[in-house]
Enzyme design. Structure first.
Site, mmCIF file in Angstrom:
data_model
loop_
_atom_site.group_PDB
_atom_site.id
_atom_site.type_symbol
_atom_site.label_atom_id
_atom_site.label_comp_id
_atom_site.label_asym_id
_atom_site.label_seq_id
_atom_site.Cartn_x
_atom_site.Cartn_y
_atom_site.Cartn_z
ATOM 1 N N GLY A 58 0.778 -1.249 0.000
ATOM 2 C CA GLY A 58 0.000 0.000 0.000
ATOM 3 C C GLY A 58 0.803 1.289 0.000
ATOM 4 O O GLY A 58 0.291 2.337 -0.370
ATOM 5 N N ASP A 117 -4.808 2.372 11.151
ATOM 6 C CA ASP A 117 -6.187 2.086 11.505
ATOM 7 C C ASP A 117 -6.207 1.643 12.979
ATOM 8 O O ASP A 117 -6.130 2.484 13.873
ATOM 9 C CB ASP A 117 -6.655 0.998 10.526
ATOM 10 C CG ASP A 117 -8.136 0.735 10.568
ATOM 11 O OD1 ASP A 117 -8.907 1.654 10.275
ATOM 12 O OD2 ASP A 117 -8.524 -0.404 10.886
ATOM 13 N N LYS A 150 -6.441 7.205 10.963
ATOM 14 C CA LYS A 150 -7.831 7.083 11.422
ATOM 15 C C LYS A 150 -7.807 6.868 12.938
ATOM 16 O O LYS A 150 -7.999 5.747 13.405
ATOM 17 C CB LYS A 150 -8.474 5.832 10.819
ATOM 18 C CG LYS A 150 -8.973 5.895 9.401
ATOM 19 C CD LYS A 150 -9.729 4.580 9.117
ATOM 20 C CE LYS A 150 -9.843 4.256 7.659
ATOM 21 N NZ LYS A 150 -10.379 2.891 7.433
ATOM 22 N N VAL A 157 -11.213 3.681 2.637
ATOM 23 C CA VAL A 157 -10.725 4.464 1.501
ATOM 24 C C VAL A 157 -9.801 3.635 0.612
ATOM 25 O O VAL A 157 -9.172 2.689 1.067
ATOM 26 C CB VAL A 157 -9.996 5.737 1.980
ATOM 27 C CG1 VAL A 157 -10.961 6.691 2.658
ATOM 28 C CG2 VAL A 157 -8.846 5.394 2.923
ATOM 29 N N ASP A 215 -5.822 -0.381 -1.288
ATOM 30 C CA ASP A 215 -6.651 -1.288 -2.075
ATOM 31 C C ASP A 215 -7.896 -1.732 -1.339
ATOM 32 O O ASP A 215 -7.997 -1.644 -0.115
ATOM 33 C CB ASP A 215 -5.862 -2.554 -2.428
ATOM 34 C CG ASP A 215 -5.707 -3.483 -1.222
ATOM 35 O OD1 ASP A 215 -5.212 -3.009 -0.182
ATOM 36 O OD2 ASP A 215 -6.107 -4.661 -1.315
HETATM 37 P P1 IMP Z 1 -3.875 -1.515 11.242
HETATM 38 O O1 IMP Z 1 -2.910 -2.588 11.660
HETATM 39 O O2 IMP Z 1 -5.279 -1.835 11.703
HETATM 40 O O3 IMP Z 1 -3.450 -0.138 11.680
HETATM 41 O O4 IMP Z 1 -4.008 -1.600 9.699
HETATM 42 C C1 IMP Z 1 -3.206 -0.968 8.828
HETATM 43 C C2 IMP Z 1 -3.338 -1.556 7.440
HETATM 44 O O5 IMP Z 1 -4.689 -1.899 7.152
HETATM 45 C C3 IMP Z 1 -2.940 -0.571 6.380
HETATM 46 O O6 IMP Z 1 -1.575 -0.663 6.085
HETATM 47 C C4 IMP Z 1 -3.822 -0.949 5.215
HETATM 48 O O7 IMP Z 1 -3.200 -1.950 4.432
HETATM 49 C C5 IMP Z 1 -5.068 -1.523 5.834
HETATM 50 N N1 IMP Z 1 -6.170 -0.523 5.896
HETATM 51 C C6 IMP Z 1 -6.667 0.084 6.987
HETATM 52 N N2 IMP Z 1 -7.657 0.935 6.683
HETATM 53 C C7 IMP Z 1 -7.797 0.874 5.350
HETATM 54 C C8 IMP Z 1 -8.656 1.557 4.406
HETATM 55 O O8 IMP Z 1 -9.513 2.403 4.737
HETATM 56 N N3 IMP Z 1 -8.476 1.223 3.104
HETATM 57 C C9 IMP Z 1 -7.559 0.307 2.675
HETATM 58 N N4 IMP Z 1 -6.731 -0.336 3.512
HETATM 59 C C10 IMP Z 1 -6.852 -0.061 4.844
HETATM 60 MG MG MG Z 2 -4.176 -3.417 2.300
#
Ligand code: IMP
Ligand code: MG
Length: 183
Positions: free
Chosen positions: A43, A103, A131, A155, A161
């Site tokens: 990403g 996220d 976020k 998004v 993606d």
């Molecule tokens: P986390 O470990 O929950 O912080 O997730 C991070 C990863 O989740 C990012 O590197 C993205 O690959 C994916 N991700 C989180 N939110 C989104 C979104 O809104 N769109 C697409 N990918 C997301």
């Molecule tokens: Mg992803």
């Protein structure tokens, strides 16, 4: 605009301003240091490419890949390293992790600890999007460089993606809920 996109959240112009600003901050903060931009596949490739072109000090680049969402829109919470960082000079290196979006924070809190345990001199985080409303309260994580704080919406575009699609869009947009079957 792509027909699956409900609305644009970060335009090409705004992304250009974001990368210019963060590149300026990194160039200032890492002057005289050995800066490694660590791109988290897949990403973050677009952000990485834009950012590195605008940094005015010497940079090295490297890549890691970790498992994330699979084909859904929710994080699983468990992090797996799919492509590791193989180098023996980490004690001399200041790492900036280049991320597309934070996220829950699980991915980056895991990676930060992992890289420090591997001996990296310092580890900071630059992300296009944050976020914070989605952060797992058990994860204490604040990015050091943030492009834009966004609300809790799924998004795509600019590397991000849904099911491996939409990564090549030049802007970041909110995916129409119909595409993944409602919110
Ligand atoms: P986390 O470990 O929950 O912080 O997730 C991070 C990863 O989740 C990012 O590197 C993205 O690959 C994916 N991700 C989180 N939110 C989104 C979104 O809104 N769109 C697409 N990918 C997301
Ligand atoms: Mg992803």
């Amino acid at each position: 605009m792509n027909k699956d996109i409900e609305r644009i959240l970060v335009s090409e112009k705004e992304l250009d301003e974001i990368t210019t600003r963060i590149a300026g901050e990194l160039s200032r903060d890492y002057e005289g240091k050995r800066l490694l931009l660590l791109c988290i596949l897949k990403g973050s490739v677009v952000f990485m490419g834009d950012l590195m072109k605008k940094i005015s000090i010497p940079v090295e680049i490297d890549f890691m890949k970790v498992s994330s969402y699979g084909s859904g829109t929710k994080s699983t919470g468990s992090v797996n390293i799919v492509l590791d960082l193989y180098r023996n000079d980490l004690p001399d290196i200041d790492i900036v992790i280049i991320e597309d979006i934070i996220d829950s924070g699980h991915t980056l809190s895991y990676l930060t600890t992992y890289l420090k345990n591997k001996g990296a001199r310092s580890v900071r985080i630059a992300t296009v999007l944050d976020k914070p409303s989605r952060r797992d309260p058990a994860v204490n994580l604040t990015p050091d460089y943030t492009g834009k704080v966004i609300p809790d919406e799924f998004v795509v575009g600019y590397g991000l993606d849904y099911d491996e699609k939409y990564r090549a869009l030049p802007y970041i947009g909110v995916l129409s809920p119909e595409v993944y079957g409602g919110r």
